[in-house]
Every structure is written in structure tokens, then in C-alpha cells.
Design a protein around this motif. Structure first.
Motif, mmCIF file in Angstrom:
data_model
loop_
_atom_site.group_PDB
_atom_site.id
_atom_site.type_symbol
_atom_site.label_atom_id
_atom_site.label_comp_id
_atom_site.label_asym_id
_atom_site.label_seq_id
_atom_site.Cartn_x
_atom_site.Cartn_y
_atom_site.Cartn_z
ATOM 1 N N GLY A 169 20.676 -22.003 -42.452
ATOM 2 C CA GLY A 169 19.569 -21.000 -42.008
ATOM 3 C C GLY A 169 19.829 -19.628 -42.627
ATOM 4 O O GLY A 169 20.523 -19.515 -43.691
ATOM 5 N N TYR A 170 19.270 -18.609 -41.774
ATOM 6 C CA TYR A 170 19.819 -17.272 -42.353
ATOM 7 C C TYR A 170 20.750 -16.690 -41.526
ATOM 8 O O TYR A 170 20.884 -16.354 -40.301
ATOM 9 N N LEU A 171 22.172 -17.198 -42.036
ATOM 10 C CA LEU A 171 23.336 -17.079 -41.140
ATOM 11 C C LEU A 171 23.634 -17.740 -40.046
ATOM 12 O O LEU A 171 24.375 -17.311 -38.993
ATOM 13 N N TRP A 172 22.693 -18.773 -39.519
ATOM 14 C CA TRP A 172 22.695 -19.489 -38.565
ATOM 15 C C TRP A 172 22.762 -21.148 -39.127
ATOM 16 O O TRP A 172 22.125 -21.350 -40.144
ATOM 17 N N TRP A 173 23.341 -22.077 -38.277
ATOM 18 C CA TRP A 173 23.448 -23.343 -38.758
ATOM 19 C C TRP A 173 22.610 -24.354 -37.791
ATOM 20 O O TRP A 173 23.012 -24.173 -36.474
ATOM 21 N N PRO A 174 21.507 -25.024 -38.184
ATOM 22 C CA PRO A 174 20.878 -25.676 -37.184
ATOM 23 C C PRO A 174 21.948 -26.870 -36.706
ATOM 24 O O PRO A 174 22.841 -27.369 -37.356
ATOM 25 N N HIS A 212 19.567 -31.561 -28.973
ATOM 26 C CA HIS A 212 19.763 -30.138 -29.854
ATOM 27 C C HIS A 212 18.599 -29.602 -30.702
ATOM 28 O O HIS A 212 18.552 -29.081 -31.433
ATOM 29 N N ALA A 213 17.240 -30.540 -30.380
ATOM 30 C CA ALA A 213 16.089 -30.259 -31.278
ATOM 31 C C ALA A 213 15.906 -28.826 -30.881
ATOM 32 O O ALA A 213 15.627 -28.173 -29.898
ATOM 33 N N GLY A 214 15.790 -28.244 -32.147
ATOM 34 C CA GLY A 214 15.553 -26.615 -32.085
ATOM 35 C C GLY A 214 16.637 -25.738 -31.810
ATOM 36 O O GLY A 214 16.749 -24.667 -32.025
ATOM 37 N N ALA A 215 17.810 -26.367 -31.740
ATOM 38 C CA ALA A 215 19.015 -25.692 -31.578
ATOM 39 C C ALA A 215 19.600 -24.955 -32.840
ATOM 40 O O ALA A 215 19.649 -25.937 -33.571
ATOM 41 N N PHE A 216 20.506 -24.176 -32.502
ATOM 42 C CA PHE A 216 21.281 -23.473 -33.928
ATOM 43 C C PHE A 216 22.418 -22.612 -33.428
ATOM 44 O O PHE A 216 22.453 -22.699 -32.134
ATOM 45 N N GLU A 217 23.430 -22.395 -34.198
ATOM 46 C CA GLU A 217 24.402 -21.807 -33.721
ATOM 47 C C GLU A 217 25.007 -20.702 -34.913
ATOM 48 O O GLU A 217 24.658 -21.141 -35.936
ATOM 49 N N ALA A 218 25.633 -19.823 -34.417
ATOM 50 C CA ALA A 218 26.638 -19.059 -35.440
ATOM 51 C C ALA A 218 27.990 -19.329 -35.276
ATOM 52 O O ALA A 218 28.340 -20.004 -34.220
ATOM 53 N N ARG A 219 28.618 -19.647 -36.590
ATOM 54 C CA ARG A 219 30.018 -20.315 -36.450
ATOM 55 C C ARG A 219 30.945 -19.315 -36.933
ATOM 56 O O ARG A 219 30.840 -18.560 -37.835
ATOM 57 N N GLY A 220 32.212 -19.151 -36.299
ATOM 58 C CA GLY A 220 33.209 -18.581 -36.979
ATOM 59 C C GLY A 220 34.268 -19.354 -37.599
ATOM 60 O O GLY A 220 34.237 -20.694 -37.143
ATOM 61 N N ILE A 221 35.173 -19.004 -38.598
ATOM 62 C CA ILE A 221 35.778 -19.791 -39.291
ATOM 63 C C ILE A 221 37.004 -20.331 -38.451
ATOM 64 O O ILE A 221 37.572 -21.562 -38.786
ATOM 65 N N PHE A 222 37.320 -19.818 -37.357
ATOM 66 C CA PHE A 222 38.388 -20.563 -36.477
ATOM 67 C C PHE A 222 37.897 -21.264 -35.441
ATOM 68 O O PHE A 222 38.844 -20.995 -34.490
ATOM 69 N N GLY A 223 36.802 -21.534 -35.209
ATOM 70 C CA GLY A 223 36.118 -22.306 -34.206
ATOM 71 C C GLY A 223 35.572 -21.556 -33.100
ATOM 72 O O GLY A 223 35.125 -21.890 -32.178
ATOM 73 N N GLN A 224 34.959 -20.344 -33.660
ATOM 74 C CA GLN A 224 34.380 -19.395 -32.558
ATOM 75 C C GLN A 224 32.712 -20.051 -32.982
ATOM 76 O O GLN A 224 32.237 -20.369 -33.900
ATOM 77 N N HIS A 225 32.154 -20.108 -31.824
ATOM 78 C CA HIS A 225 30.514 -20.545 -31.637
ATOM 79 C C HIS A 225 29.661 -19.722 -30.806
ATOM 80 O O HIS A 225 30.069 -19.104 -29.889
ATOM 81 N N LEU A 226 28.521 -19.565 -31.419
ATOM 82 C CA LEU A 226 27.364 -18.876 -30.466
ATOM 83 C C LEU A 226 26.446 -19.830 -30.511
ATOM 84 O O LEU A 226 25.432 -19.951 -31.676
ATOM 85 N N TYR A 227 26.102 -20.751 -29.564
ATOM 86 C CA TYR A 227 25.184 -21.692 -29.663
ATOM 87 C C TYR A 227 23.913 -21.395 -28.901
ATOM 88 O O TYR A 227 24.154 -20.823 -27.688
ATOM 89 N N ILE A 228 22.744 -21.631 -29.541
ATOM 90 C CA ILE A 228 21.436 -21.292 -28.735
ATOM 91 C C ILE A 228 20.712 -22.257 -28.872
ATOM 92 O O ILE A 228 20.342 -23.088 -30.051
ATOM 93 N N ASN A 229 20.302 -22.816 -27.758
ATOM 94 C CA ASN A 229 19.487 -23.878 -27.470
ATOM 95 C C ASN A 229 17.877 -23.445 -26.727
ATOM 96 O O ASN A 229 17.816 -23.454 -25.470
ATOM 97 N N PRO A 230 16.776 -23.161 -27.485
ATOM 98 C CA PRO A 230 15.659 -22.391 -26.629
ATOM 99 C C PRO A 230 15.115 -23.552 -25.949
ATOM 100 O O PRO A 230 14.700 -23.041 -24.868
#
Length: 122
Positions: free
Chosen positions: A56-61, A69-87
Motif C-alpha cells: 500500500g502506501y508504506l503499509w503491507w496488507p 486478517h481480512a482488512g488487516a495491514f502492517e508496517a514492517r521494519g527490516i529486522f523483524g519489527q512490526h506494527l500490525y493493525i487489524n480494524p
């Protein structure tokens, strides 16, 4: 704090608060600060150069194979960091990590981990 050429450096709590901001669709204290639906669009796969991409726009579905995971997306860091959003589950998961390599060092499937957490809290 921003880091030139890299990304964002923040605490676990900062990432969690940002995740809650995203989950609220950009509303803070009842005041809209981001256009309605922008995060949903940002977390949706798009077409780039005529090709469909899982980005997406700097986010990965999240993978469509897992219905949770329907509708969920995340931001990912190169060494395993995650910001998971599941509305749909009203869930934010933050993972801070320092994997030894950017790829090939994953011990478990991150998407499976997020789904297991969501199922447990559901």
C-alpha cells in the motif's frame, strides 16, 4: 525521532499509540486529523506500473489466506519489527525486534503469530 535514510525510532509505547491512532482512522480526541478512509486505502494492495503488488502506501496488507486478517495491514521494519493493525478485530500488535539478518532468520511465521494472538483475544 526521525533518522535520515532509515525510518522512525520510537519506543514500544510510541508505536502502540501510533497504532491506536491508525486504528481510530486518524481521529484524536474526536477531531479528524487524517482524511476518512485514508489508512484503509493505505493498507490495501495497489497497482504499480500496471502490476498488482502486495503493498500500500508504506503499509503491507496481510495475507488473504487467513480470513482473520481480512482488512488487516502492517508496517514492517527490516529486522523483524512490526506494527500490525487489524480494524475488524480492533487490534494493534507491536513487535520490536533485532533479528541478526534482514531475511532468512525468521523462526516463526509472523502472520500466523498475529492470527494466533487475535484468535486468543477474540
Amino acid at each position: 525521532m526521525g533518522i535520515g535514510g532509515a525510518g522512525l525510532s520510537a519506543t514500544l509505547r510510541d508505536y502502540g499509540r501510533f497504532g491506536l491512532f491508525v486504528l481510530s482512522d486518524g481521529v484524536i480526541d474526536g477531531r479528524r486529523t487524517v482524511p476518512k478512509g485514508w489508512f484503509e486505502e493505505a493498507g490495501t494492495a495497489h497497482r504499480i506500473g500496471g502490476k498488482s503488488v502486495d503493498y500500500g502506501y508504506l503499509w503491507w496488507p496481510m495475507p488473504a489466506e487467513e480470513p482473520l486478517h481480512a482488512g488487516a495491514f502492517e508496517a514492517r521494519g527490516i529486522f523483524g519489527q512490526h506494527l500490525y493493525i487489524n480494524p475488524s478485530e480492533k487490534l494493534v500488535i507491536v513487535v520490536l525486534s533485532a533479528r541478526p539478518k534482514p531475511t532468512g532468520s525468521t523462526v516463526l511465521d509472523d502472520a500466523a503469530f498475529f492470527a494466533a494472538v487475535a484468535r486468543t483475544l477474540h
